[in-house]
Enzyme design. Structure first.
Site, PDB file in Angstrom:
ATOM      1  N   VAL A  15      38.441  43.579  49.206  1.00 27.21           N
ATOM      2  CA  VAL A  15      38.454  42.114  49.208  1.00 27.21           C
ATOM      3  C   VAL A  15      39.767  41.595  49.774  1.00 27.21           C
ATOM      4  CG1 VAL A  15      38.319  40.048  47.781  1.00 27.21           C
ATOM      5  CG2 VAL A  15      36.825  41.993  47.295  1.00 27.21           C
ATOM      6  N   ARG A  40      50.886  52.161  43.085  1.00 26.30           N
ATOM      7  CA  ARG A  40      50.195  53.197  43.861  1.00 26.30           C
ATOM      8  C   ARG A  40      50.094  52.837  45.332  1.00 26.30           C
ATOM      9  NH1 ARG A  40      44.092  54.260  42.168  1.00 26.30           N
ATOM     10  NH2 ARG A  40      44.005  52.118  42.953  1.00 26.30           N
ATOM     11  N   ARG A 100      36.802  31.769  35.434  1.00 28.82           N
ATOM     12  CA  ARG A 100      35.662  31.026  35.973  1.00 28.82           C
ATOM     13  C   ARG A 100      35.075  30.017  34.997  1.00 28.82           C
ATOM     14  NH1 ARG A 100      32.674  36.280  38.574  1.00 28.82           N
ATOM     15  NH2 ARG A 100      33.992  36.489  40.441  1.00 28.82           N
ATOM     16  N   CYS A 129      29.776  36.857  43.629  1.00 31.51           N
ATOM     17  CA  CYS A 129      29.217  36.929  44.982  1.00 31.51           C
ATOM     18  C   CYS A 129      27.766  36.459  45.047  1.00 31.51           C
ATOM     19  CB  CYS A 129      29.343  38.354  45.511  1.00 31.51           C
ATOM     20  SG  CYS A 129      28.899  39.626  44.314  1.00 31.51           S
ATOM     21  N   GLN A 156      22.158  44.198  44.958  1.00 32.14           N
ATOM     22  CA  GLN A 156      23.572  44.099  45.297  1.00 32.14           C
ATOM     23  C   GLN A 156      24.126  45.396  45.878  1.00 32.14           C
ATOM     24  OE1 GLN A 156      24.045  41.217  41.453  1.00 32.14           O
ATOM     25  NE2 GLN A 156      25.974  42.047  42.246  1.00 32.14           N
ATOM     26  N   SER A 159      29.446  47.511  47.932  1.00 35.02           N
ATOM     27  CA  SER A 159      30.717  46.853  48.230  1.00 35.02           C
ATOM     28  C   SER A 159      31.144  45.937  47.097  1.00 35.02           C
ATOM     29  CB  SER A 159      30.613  46.064  49.534  1.00 35.02           C
ATOM     30  OG  SER A 159      29.581  45.092  49.461  1.00 35.02           O
ATOM     31  N   GLY A 160      30.187  45.512  46.277  1.00 33.51           N
ATOM     32  CA  GLY A 160      30.522  44.695  45.119  1.00 33.51           C
ATOM     33  C   GLY A 160      31.377  45.430  44.106  1.00 33.51           C
ATOM     34  N   LYS A 213      26.717  36.094  34.238  1.00 32.54           N
ATOM     35  CA  LYS A 213      27.500  35.300  35.201  1.00 32.54           C
ATOM     36  C   LYS A 213      26.588  34.418  36.048  1.00 32.54           C
ATOM     37  CE  LYS A 213      30.876  39.028  35.756  1.00 32.54           C
ATOM     38  NZ  LYS A 213      31.318  40.092  36.691  1.00 32.54           N
ATOM     39  N   ARG A 235      21.777  47.151  41.375  1.00 34.19           N
ATOM     40  CA  ARG A 235      22.607  47.779  42.403  1.00 34.19           C
ATOM     41  C   ARG A 235      21.717  48.630  43.293  1.00 34.19           C
ATOM     42  NH1 ARG A 235      27.300  45.844  43.317  1.00 34.19           N
ATOM     43  NH2 ARG A 235      28.125  46.261  41.229  1.00 34.19           N
ATOM     44  N   HIS A 242      24.805  41.559  49.961  1.00 34.88           N
ATOM     45  CA  HIS A 242      23.964  41.363  48.787  1.00 34.88           C
ATOM     46  C   HIS A 242      22.729  40.538  49.150  1.00 34.88           C
ATOM     47  CE1 HIS A 242      27.221  42.998  46.602  1.00 34.88           C
ATOM     48  NE2 HIS A 242      27.925  41.895  46.451  1.00 34.88           N
TER      49      HIS A 242
END
Length: 311
Positions: A15, A40, A100, A129, A156, A159-160, A213, A235, A242
């Site tokens: 992201v 890291r 949120r 997303c 989804q 990548s989520g 959500k 998923r 998505h």
């Protein structure tokens, strides 16, 4: 002002790197860019606008003088870092779930509820997303016919889950191609050649965090606190993009052609609804727009439409 001083926390993740790409693509006026991450990742150098910028460990002083701070980190990290940025006078744009649903924090999809930005006190939350793409198609229907209830099924991409999810799918594909069993680390079972109806943790009501959500964020963005919303989030073994399948009942009658016209005219939406066509992840990957197709009236269900969308 010749530009904005911008910080990105979580700059080395999927992201964070995408935020950098969008800033460059849109020629956003950045006078200074600070890239922040964990110990890291510190020391890496990432390209931006023809130069290399070194990644630093996020600390309070890194937000000194910053105008906009983007947060592409997990919920717990945002809860620690966002107050640091606000204390230094930055406006924080947070991608996590940390703020949120907090009172007084606008949850914003610009095309849908940009007016909510007027009430921010330093934090602007970015929705989940799948919520974003869903409300982008619901808002034009709300404006002309009202909403009675909404049911969403999401499909989804990995990548989520960030780079870790993408790496796990790729590793499992390679293992299966070599005749070896796929090993699951991030997900509860292999995602390659599979679908998993389990995103986030299960609550006592049987809903997952991701499904919750969808419900709460849709209500907040559309300013409909009592809107009935049901969701099932799955998923799927796709790298990027998505998808959602949405059934919506409107308060007033609306035909499929009228719905198509309203959705197609909405900013940020591309209607791809020629007869016999459909939208796939390859259509949507890498695009900013929400793609909507297969808008149709549900047989035997008055005032009810079905549609597919991807982003």
């Amino acid at each position: 002002m010749t530009g904005y001083r911008v910080a990105i926390a979580g700059a080395t993740g999927v992201v964070g790197r995408t935020i950098m790409e969008v800033l460059a693509e849109r020629r956003f006026p950045v006078s200074e860019l600070r890239l922040l991450a964990t110990e890291r990742s510190a020391g890496q150098k990432l390209p931006f606008a023809g130069r290399k910028i070194e990644v630093r460990i996020a600390a309070p002083d890194d937000f000194e003088g910053v105008d906009l701070a983007f947060f592409a980190v997990g919920t717990e990290a945002s809860r620690v870092l966002v107050p640091m940025a606000i204390a230094k006078g930055a406006v924080a744009i947070d991608k996590s779930n940390a703020f949120r649903m907090a009172a007084g924090v606008p949850l914003v999809v610009p095309e849908v509820n940009s007016h909510a930005l007027a009430g921010h006190s330093g934090i602007i939350a970015s929705p989940n997303c799948t919520t974003i793409q869903t409300v982008m198609a619901l808002k034009p229907l709300l404006d002309i016919a009202g909403l009675d209830w909404v049911h969403v099924c999401s499909y989804q991409a990995v990548s989520g889950s960030g780079r870790e999810g993408m790496d796990e799918l790729q590793a499992q594909r390679q293992a299966m191609a070599a005749g070896e069993p796929p090993r699951a680390k991030l997900y509860p079972c292999p995602i390659a050649d599979n679908v998993i109806p389990h995103i986030d943790s299960f609550g006592p009501d049987g809903y997952t965090g991701e499904e919750r959500k969808m419900l709460t964020e849709t209500r907040k963005i559309l300013d409909l606190p009592d809107l009935p919303v049901a969701a099932t989030c799955v998923r799927v073994p796709v790298m990027v993009a998505h998808a959602t399948a949405v059934m919506v009942k409107t308060k007033e009658p609306i035909s499929a052609p009228d719905a198509r016209r309203a959705i197609g005219a909405f900013p940020g939406v591309v209607l791809m609804d020629e007869p016999g066509t459909f939208i796939d992840p390859l259509d949507a990957a890498g695009r900013d727009e929400v793609l909507v197709g297969r808008v149709r009236e549900a047989p035997g269900m008055p005032n009810t439409l079905e549609m597919d969308r991807r982003r």
